[in-house]
Motif scaffolding. Structure first.
Motif, PDB file in Angstrom:
ATOM      1  N   GLY A   1      24.163   8.595 108.638  1.00 25.43           N
ATOM      2  CA  GLY A   1      24.622   7.238 108.460  1.00 25.43           C
ATOM      3  C   GLY A   1      24.983   6.533 109.751  1.00 25.43           C
ATOM      4  O   GLY A   1      24.448   6.841 110.817  1.00 25.43           O
ATOM      5  N   ALA A   2      25.901   5.576 109.651  1.00 24.03           N
ATOM      6  CA  ALA A   2      26.295   4.784 110.812  1.00 24.03           C
ATOM      7  C   ALA A   2      27.686   4.215 110.586  1.00 24.03           C
ATOM      8  O   ALA A   2      28.137   4.043 109.451  1.00 24.03           O
ATOM      9  N   THR A   3      28.363   3.939 111.689  1.00 23.73           N
ATOM     10  CA  THR A   3      29.639   3.227 111.662  1.00 23.73           C
ATOM     11  C   THR A   3      29.419   1.845 112.253  1.00 23.73           C
ATOM     12  O   THR A   3      28.825   1.710 113.334  1.00 23.73           O
ATOM     13  N   LEU A   4      29.873   0.819 111.531  1.00 20.47           N
ATOM     14  CA  LEU A   4      29.761  -0.559 111.994  1.00 20.47           C
ATOM     15  C   LEU A   4      31.146  -1.030 112.411  1.00 20.47           C
ATOM     16  O   LEU A   4      32.082  -1.025 111.611  1.00 20.47           O
ATOM     17  N   ARG A   5      31.271  -1.455 113.666  1.00 21.84           N
ATOM     18  CA  ARG A   5      32.570  -1.901 114.175  1.00 21.84           C
ATOM     19  C   ARG A   5      32.485  -3.363 114.601  1.00 21.84           C
ATOM     20  O   ARG A   5      31.538  -3.781 115.276  1.00 21.84           O
ATOM     21  N   PHE A   6      33.519  -4.122 114.227  1.00 19.01           N
ATOM     22  CA  PHE A   6      33.596  -5.535 114.579  1.00 19.01           C
ATOM     23  C   PHE A   6      34.605  -5.732 115.692  1.00 19.01           C
ATOM     24  O   PHE A   6      35.540  -4.932 115.852  1.00 19.01           O
ATOM     25  N   PRO A   7      34.458  -6.811 116.471  1.00 15.18           N
ATOM     26  CA  PRO A   7      35.391  -7.037 117.585  1.00 15.18           C
ATOM     27  C   PRO A   7      36.840  -7.197 117.128  1.00 15.18           C
ATOM     28  O   PRO A   7      37.773  -6.871 117.873  1.00 15.18           O
TER      29      PRO A   7
ATOM     30  N   THR B   1      36.686 -11.568 107.828  1.00 11.20           N
ATOM     31  CA  THR B   1      36.565 -11.783 106.394  1.00 11.20           C
ATOM     32  C   THR B   1      35.158 -12.310 106.101  1.00 11.20           C
ATOM     33  O   THR B   1      34.697 -13.251 106.743  1.00 11.20           O
ATOM     34  N   PHE B   2      34.495 -11.692 105.136  1.00 17.30           N
ATOM     35  CA  PHE B   2      33.086 -12.017 104.891  1.00 17.30           C
ATOM     36  C   PHE B   2      32.732 -11.756 103.434  1.00 17.30           C
ATOM     37  O   PHE B   2      33.454 -11.076 102.710  1.00 17.30           O
ATOM     38  N   ASN B   3      31.575 -12.297 103.028  1.00 23.46           N
ATOM     39  CA  ASN B   3      31.042 -12.003 101.697  1.00 23.46           C
ATOM     40  C   ASN B   3      29.534 -11.744 101.715  1.00 23.46           C
ATOM     41  O   ASN B   3      28.907 -11.668 100.658  1.00 23.46           O
ATOM     42  N   HIS B   4      28.959 -11.634 102.895  1.00 24.73           N
ATOM     43  CA  HIS B   4      27.563 -11.227 103.042  1.00 24.73           C
ATOM     44  C   HIS B   4      27.478 -10.158 104.124  1.00 24.73           C
ATOM     45  O   HIS B   4      28.107 -10.302 105.182  1.00 24.73           O
ATOM     46  N   LEU B   5      26.702  -9.122 103.848  1.00 29.10           N
ATOM     47  CA  LEU B   5      26.434  -8.059 104.811  1.00 29.10           C
ATOM     48  C   LEU B   5      24.933  -7.941 104.987  1.00 29.10           C
ATOM     49  O   LEU B   5      24.192  -7.787 104.013  1.00 29.10           O
ATOM     50  N   GLU B   6      24.481  -8.016 106.233  1.00 29.66           N
ATOM     51  CA  GLU B   6      23.062  -7.887 106.552  1.00 29.66           C
ATOM     52  C   GLU B   6      22.824  -6.611 107.350  1.00 29.66           C
ATOM     53  O   GLU B   6      23.492  -6.360 108.357  1.00 29.66           O
TER      54      GLU B   6
ATOM     55  N   VAL C   1      27.785   1.804 101.305  1.00 30.01           N
ATOM     56  CA  VAL C   1      28.688   1.208 102.280  1.00 30.01           C
ATOM     57  C   VAL C   1      30.116   1.275 101.751  1.00 30.01           C
ATOM     58  O   VAL C   1      30.378   0.965 100.574  1.00 30.01           O
ATOM     59  N   SER C   2      31.026   1.673 102.626  1.00 32.24           N
ATOM     60  CA  SER C   2      32.437   1.759 102.244  1.00 32.24           C
ATOM     61  C   SER C   2      33.316   1.123 103.309  1.00 32.24           C
ATOM     62  O   SER C   2      32.928   1.010 104.475  1.00 32.24           O
ATOM     63  N   ASN C   3      34.501   0.729 102.886  1.00 29.70           N
ATOM     64  CA  ASN C   3      35.494   0.128 103.773  1.00 29.70           C
ATOM     65  C   ASN C   3      36.827   0.810 103.525  1.00 29.70           C
ATOM     66  O   ASN C   3      37.387   0.722 102.422  1.00 29.70           O
ATOM     67  N   ASP C   4      37.315   1.516 104.519  1.00 35.16           N
ATOM     68  CA  ASP C   4      38.621   2.166 104.428  1.00 35.16           C
ATOM     69  C   ASP C   4      38.710   3.057 103.184  1.00 35.16           C
ATOM     70  O   ASP C   4      39.707   3.055 102.461  1.00 35.16           O
ATOM     71  N   GLY C   5      37.606   3.777 102.934  1.00 36.90           N
ATOM     72  CA  GLY C   5      37.572   4.714 101.822  1.00 36.90           C
ATOM     73  C   GLY C   5      37.175   4.122 100.489  1.00 36.90           C
ATOM     74  O   GLY C   5      36.948   4.848  99.512  1.00 36.90           O
TER      75      GLY C   5
ATOM     76  N   ALA D   1      37.606  -6.659 106.916  1.00 33.76           N
ATOM     77  CA  ALA D   1      37.439  -5.305 107.461  1.00 33.76           C
ATOM     78  C   ALA D   1      37.278  -5.373 108.968  1.00 33.76           C
ATOM     79  O   ALA D   1      36.847  -6.389 109.522  1.00 33.76           O
ATOM     80  N   SER D   2      37.646  -4.279 109.627  1.00 33.72           N
ATOM     81  CA  SER D   2      37.410  -4.163 111.067  1.00 33.72           C
ATOM     82  C   SER D   2      36.270  -3.196 111.347  1.00 33.72           C
ATOM     83  O   SER D   2      35.693  -3.207 112.440  1.00 33.72           O
ATOM     84  N   GLU D   3      35.947  -2.353 110.359  1.00 32.78           N
ATOM     85  CA  GLU D   3      34.780  -1.487 110.474  1.00 32.78           C
ATOM     86  C   GLU D   3      34.297  -1.102 109.078  1.00 32.78           C
ATOM     87  O   GLU D   3      35.053  -1.141 108.099  1.00 32.78           O
ATOM     88  N   LEU D   4      33.012  -0.758 109.000  1.00 33.80           N
ATOM     89  CA  LEU D   4      32.396  -0.307 107.759  1.00 33.80           C
ATOM     90  C   LEU D   4      31.678   1.005 108.025  1.00 33.80           C
ATOM     91  O   LEU D   4      31.217   1.274 109.141  1.00 33.80           O
ATOM     92  N   HIS D   5      31.586   1.811 106.989  1.00 33.74           N
ATOM     93  CA  HIS D   5      30.867   3.084 107.103  1.00 33.74           C
ATOM     94  C   HIS D   5      29.654   3.043 106.175  1.00 33.74           C
ATOM     95  O   HIS D   5      29.765   2.671 105.002  1.00 33.74           O
ATOM     96  N   VAL D   6      28.506   3.390 106.719  1.00 39.19           N
ATOM     97  CA  VAL D   6      27.256   3.374 105.976  1.00 39.19           C
ATOM     98  C   VAL D   6      26.727   4.806 105.896  1.00 39.19           C
ATOM     99  O   VAL D   6      26.501   5.454 106.925  1.00 39.19           O
ATOM    100  N   LYS D   7      26.572   5.297 104.688  1.00 35.89           N
ATOM    101  CA  LYS D   7      25.954   6.596 104.462  1.00 35.89           C
ATOM    102  C   LYS D   7      24.517   6.365 104.041  1.00 35.89           C
ATOM    103  O   LYS D   7      24.248   5.538 103.161  1.00 35.89           O
ATOM    104  N   VAL D   8      23.561   7.057 104.680  1.00 38.82           N
ATOM    105  CA  VAL D   8      22.152   6.845 104.354  1.00 38.82           C
ATOM    106  C   VAL D   8      21.500   8.148 103.937  1.00 38.82           C
ATOM    107  O   VAL D   8      21.871   9.239 104.407  1.00 38.82           O
ATOM    108  N   SER D   9      20.526   8.022 103.043  1.00 32.91           N
ATOM    109  CA  SER D   9      19.644   9.131 102.678  1.00 32.91           C
ATOM    110  C   SER D   9      18.264   8.809 103.220  1.00 32.91           C
ATOM    111  O   SER D   9      17.851   7.652 103.284  1.00 32.91           O
TER     112      SER D   9
END
Length: 418
Positions: A318-324, A328-333, A349-353, A375-383
């Motif tokens: 997967g990957a970790t997505l970190r923001f500066p 606050t958002f409602n779309h993820l690309e 995709v998860s945020n803080d568990g 969120a300040s970061e998101l976690h993406v698990k991929v297969s």
């Protein structure tokens, strides 16, 4: 999944994302979707044709390419072909000296947008259609004229309608493309490099697989597609802004909400969108269609505003997505690295568990609409075998925006010979 690698031309085409279809021809003046090749050529007489406005309208809506129906199933040719009198040459338009393909090609070149051409294999006017060998000669000559007379082409559209059970000399036909337009994408038939999504509603569904062993699961595709094993074939989602493909006075454009839903389920699924804009009998895009496009573009821009880029740290699984800073958002690309082929088969995709979403493919561009979160970061698990994200961003410019929907019971009209 077999990890076939796209060609550079395929990747460039996928990154175009959005194109415009122009269905225009003898049907426009006959009030038909499919005519049978007997409508007189003299009926073709647009009084104010302006290809420059077609291209400008497409470009202002965000389209990066345009495909023109140079010849539909009726056989009427929008250029002065040497193969038949059933063309603009036999019409009163421009006193028989006009060439719609030339005017469109020139407008595309001037405004910096890619040009594609649709040349129907099925021809309901050509006397030689009943003789496969003679018609192959006829068709190859038409294709050669188009491939050599109008500059670079980015796509050639081979519609399978009417051709089930018919064998064309695809090796010879595609040889013309490879000789004269080697970088053009080939749609659906022959030796395709892109495929039909399988419906005329403009909708892809999850997963959007780029590696397939057939062009689509439809009646328009059979062994003539030339596919015998897995191929990298990203899909194109074709749909008209109206119910019909050709202009009809009693038709009207789709709502902004309907067009938004199409966008999310095509470009937002990692497929290309090809939106048809049918000119009217004047040879102009109707005013109400142009206005609807502007409204749609404005709402797309509003929803996908307030962009914040994330740093992407890929790791095994997967990957970790970190923001500066917290955002606050409602779309993820999400965008997948496709240089080594499409590999991601599922992503979560998860945020803080807390789980936010569970979906399948990512591909060229996956846009998820979510309830507004911070969120300040998101976690993406991929297969998938070695799948990587190449970029990610969020949008928070329209936090109240609802999820658009296709009108209940809506379906595009089914094409049928008249």
């Amino acid at each position: 999944m077999t990890h076939l690698v796209p060609t550079p031309a395929q990747l460039r085409w996928q990154q175009l994302e959005f194109g415009v279809f122009i269905h225009f021809g003898i049907n426009t003046f006959a009030g038909k979707e499919w005519s049978d090749g007997t409508v007189p050529a003299s009926d073709f007489n647009p009084t104010e044709l302006d290809a420059g406005t077609w291209v400008r309208t497409a470009k202002e809506a965000g389209a990066r390419y345009l495909i023109l129906t140079a010849k539909h199933h009726d056989g009427f040719c929008l250029w002065p072909t040497a193969t038949t009198d059933y063309s603009v040459t036999s019409s009163p338009w421009r006193a028989g000296e006009g060439d719609v393909v030339r005017e469109v090609a020139d407008a595309c070149a001037e405004q910096g947008i890619g040009l594609g051409l649709y040349l129907s294999p099925w021809d309901r006017n050509a006397d030689c259609y009943g003789d496969p060998a003679a018609y192959d000669d006829f068709y190859v000559q038409q294709l050669t004229e188009l491939c050599t007379g109008y500059g670079p082409l980015m796509e050639l559209w081979f519609d399978g309608a009417g051709s089930v059970g018919r064998e064309y000399d695809w090796a010879r036909i595609i040889a013309v493309v490879k000789e004269h337009q080697p970088h053009a994408m080939i749609f659906n038939m022959g030796q395709p490099t892109i495929r039909w999504v399988g419906n005329e509603n403009g909708l892809a569904s999850d997963p959007v697989d780029y590696v397939v062993d057939r062009t689509s699961d439809t009646q328009y595709t059979d062994s003539s597609s030339g596919l015998h094993a897995g191929h990298y074939l990203p899909p194109e989602c074709d749909v008209s802004i109206r119910r019909g493909w050709f202009w009809h006075p009693d038709d009207e454009p789709k709502s902004v909400e309907h067009l938004l839903a199409i966008y999310y389920q095509s470009v937002g699924m990692g497929a290309n969108l090809l939106l048809n804009l049918p000119p009217d009998t004047r040879g102009l895009i109707p005013d109400e269609d142009s206005a609807r496009l502007k409204e749609w573009k404005a709402e797309r821009d509003r929803r996908l505003s307030g962009a914040v880029e994330a740093s992407v740290e890929n790791h095994d699984g997967g990957a970790t997505l970190r923001f500066p800073a917290p955002v606050t958002f409602n779309h993820l690309e999400l965008v997948e690295d496709l240089h080594s082929g499409q590999r991601i088969t599922r992503h979560m995709v998860s945020n803080d568990g807390a789980d936010l979403l569970d979906a399948m493919t990512v591909g060229n561009r996956r846009i998820h609409q979510l309830p507004a979160i911070t969120a300040s970061e998101l976690h993406v698990k991929v297969s998938g075998n070695g799948g990587r994200l190449v970029s990610a961003r969020v949008y928070g410019g329209a936090l109240e925006a609802g999820v658009p929907a296709i009108p209940e019971g809506y379906e595009a009209p089914t094409d049928a010979p008249e």
